[in-house]
Scaffold this motif. Structure first.
Motif, short mmCIF file in Angstrom:
data_model
loop_
_atom_site.label_atom_id
_atom_site.label_comp_id
_atom_site.label_asym_id
_atom_site.label_seq_id
_atom_site.Cartn_x
_atom_site.Cartn_y
_atom_site.Cartn_z
N TYR A 230 89.13 83.39 5.20
CA TYR A 230 90.48 82.98 4.80
C TYR A 230 91.12 83.97 3.84
O TYR A 230 92.13 83.66 3.21
CB TYR A 230 90.48 81.59 4.14
CG TYR A 230 89.46 80.63 4.67
CD1 TYR A 230 89.41 80.28 6.01
CD2 TYR A 230 88.51 80.05 3.82
CE1 TYR A 230 88.46 79.41 6.50
CE2 TYR A 230 87.56 79.18 4.29
CZ TYR A 230 87.54 78.86 5.63
OH TYR A 230 86.59 77.99 6.10
N GLY A 231 90.54 85.18 3.70
CA GLY A 231 91.11 86.20 2.83
C GLY A 231 90.51 86.27 1.44
O GLY A 231 90.93 87.09 0.63
N PHE A 232 89.50 85.43 1.17
CA PHE A 232 88.89 85.39 -0.16
C PHE A 232 87.63 86.24 -0.21
O PHE A 232 86.80 86.21 0.70
CB PHE A 232 88.54 83.95 -0.56
CG PHE A 232 89.75 83.07 -0.78
CD1 PHE A 232 90.43 83.10 -1.98
CD2 PHE A 232 90.20 82.23 0.23
CE1 PHE A 232 91.55 82.30 -2.19
CE2 PHE A 232 91.32 81.43 0.04
CZ PHE A 232 92.00 81.47 -1.17
N GLY A 233 87.46 86.99 -1.30
CA GLY A 233 86.24 87.75 -1.53
C GLY A 233 85.19 86.91 -2.22
O GLY A 233 85.42 85.74 -2.58
N LEU A 234 84.02 87.49 -2.43
CA LEU A 234 82.94 86.79 -3.14
C LEU A 234 83.33 86.46 -4.57
O LEU A 234 82.74 85.58 -5.20
CB LEU A 234 81.67 87.64 -3.12
CG LEU A 234 81.00 87.81 -1.74
CD1 LEU A 234 79.82 88.75 -1.84
CD2 LEU A 234 80.55 86.46 -1.20
N ASP A 235 84.32 87.17 -5.11
CA ASP A 235 84.80 86.88 -6.46
C ASP A 235 85.83 85.77 -6.47
O ASP A 235 86.40 85.45 -7.52
CB ASP A 235 85.37 88.15 -7.11
CG ASP A 235 86.50 88.77 -6.28
OD1 ASP A 235 86.87 88.19 -5.23
OD2 ASP A 235 86.98 89.84 -6.67
N GLY A 236 86.12 85.17 -5.32
CA GLY A 236 87.07 84.08 -5.25
C GLY A 236 88.52 84.51 -5.23
O GLY A 236 89.42 83.66 -5.27
N ARG A 237 88.78 85.81 -5.14
CA ARG A 237 90.15 86.33 -5.17
C ARG A 237 90.67 86.52 -3.76
O ARG A 237 89.99 87.11 -2.91
CB ARG A 237 90.18 87.64 -5.95
CG ARG A 237 91.58 88.26 -6.09
CD ARG A 237 91.64 89.23 -7.27
NE ARG A 237 90.66 90.27 -7.18
CZ ARG A 237 90.89 91.49 -6.68
NH1 ARG A 237 92.10 91.78 -6.20
NH2 ARG A 237 89.96 92.41 -6.67
N TYR A 238 91.89 86.02 -3.53
CA TYR A 238 92.55 86.22 -2.24
C TYR A 238 93.23 87.57 -2.27
O TYR A 238 94.14 87.82 -3.06
CB TYR A 238 93.58 85.12 -1.99
CG TYR A 238 94.31 85.24 -0.67
CD1 TYR A 238 93.71 84.83 0.50
CD2 TYR A 238 95.61 85.77 -0.61
CE1 TYR A 238 94.38 84.94 1.72
CE2 TYR A 238 96.28 85.88 0.60
CZ TYR A 238 95.65 85.46 1.77
OH TYR A 238 96.31 85.57 2.97
N ASP A 239 92.77 88.49 -1.39
CA ASP A 239 93.28 89.86 -1.46
C ASP A 239 93.12 90.51 -0.08
O ASP A 239 92.12 91.14 0.21
CB ASP A 239 92.52 90.65 -2.52
CG ASP A 239 93.18 91.99 -2.83
OD1 ASP A 239 93.98 92.46 -2.00
OD2 ASP A 239 92.88 92.56 -3.90
#
Length: 264
Positions: free
Chosen positions: A10-19
């Motif tokens: 859904y566009g989220f990285g392992l750090d929880g950031r949508y990027d």
């Protein structure tokens, strides 16, 4: 040719950031890209149209999107509201430097679950007019709940992938629609999130994965390169592909072009 496969969650990285820009940077240099967990109208990423946004980062590529799950969206009162008519879609995407002449979305077998999400999943098929001849590419996302369900899905894929030429792909008799007959290539690449380890029971039992299939490894269209079977496990989930292609049409596949990391 470089192939990349990435479950972008859904566009989220392992750090929880949508990027999405970060994800796009990690895919630079790939000729053909297979993405999974691409959404439209999902509340958790602000109802973003990820398909349009991903395509915007690759303006020189052609693309297709196969939503396997499609539902009406209504947000709870007091929360961010979607544009009227927005639908939640969950599926796979294929991007290519070369024309995608036809596409289908194969809906994979599934069983109802209670208390654990189990969306309809699919395999997005893209016939690509590559420089060395047409080739099929599949972006696949298998079930994460049940090994038995993954086996059924793999058996289904095996049947339809091998029946492609006999079935006629997306269209035959195109003249009636004023369309040319699309190519029906036998060669194919499968990429995606298989939700299994390479030595798991479903991997061993799968006619798609466990068959004696060969893959070109760091080959070149201009020189003969030994073929061998190759599989890749990354971050605990198989971001895998299989290649069935003639020995006289070797394709270069670089490990770094199969992307599995989800954050910089």
């Amino acid at each position: 040719m470089n192939f990349a496969s990435y479950n972008i969650q859904y566009g989220f990285g392992l750090d929880g950031r949508y990027d999405l820009a970060r994800i796009a940077r990690s895919l630079e240099g790939a000729d053909v890209i297979a993405l999974q967990e691409v959404t439209r109208g999902f509340s958790r990423n602000g109802f973003a149209d990820m398909v349009a946004d991903v395509a915007g980062f690759f303006p020189d590529y052609l693309w297709v999107y196969g939503p396997a799950c499609d539902m009406h969206v209504e947000a709870a009162e007091g929360r961010l509201q979607p544009v009227p008519g927005t639908r939640f879609q969950f599926g796979n995407m294929v991007l290519s430097r070369w024309p995608i002449v036809s596409t289908r979305t194969l809906l994979l077998p599934r069983s109802r679950t209670i208390g654990k999400i189990n969306p309809q999943r699919g395999a997005t098929e893209a016939v690509i007019a590559a420089p060395g001849g047409a080739i099929r590419v599949y972006s696949v996302h298998l079930d994460h709940v049940s090994a038995d369900e993954r086996i059924r899905q793999l058996e289904f894929l095996n049947t339809h992938i091998n029946a492609f030429v006999r079935e006629g792909g997306s269209l035959t008799g195109g003249g009636e629609f004023d369309l040319p007959e699309p190519p029906l290539p036998e060669d194919y690449v499968i990429m995606g999130d298989f939700n299994m380890e390479p030595e798991s029971p479903e991997y061993a039992r799968s006619p798609v994965l466990a068959a004696d299939i060969t893959a070109a490894w760091r080959g070149s269209a201009r020189r003969s390169t030994p073929l061998r079977r190759w599989r890749l496990t990354l971050r605990g989930a198989t971001a895998g592909w299989i290649l069935r292609i003639a020995a006289n049409a070797c394709i270069s596949i670089i490990v770094s072009s199969v992307v599995a990391c989800r954050a910089d």
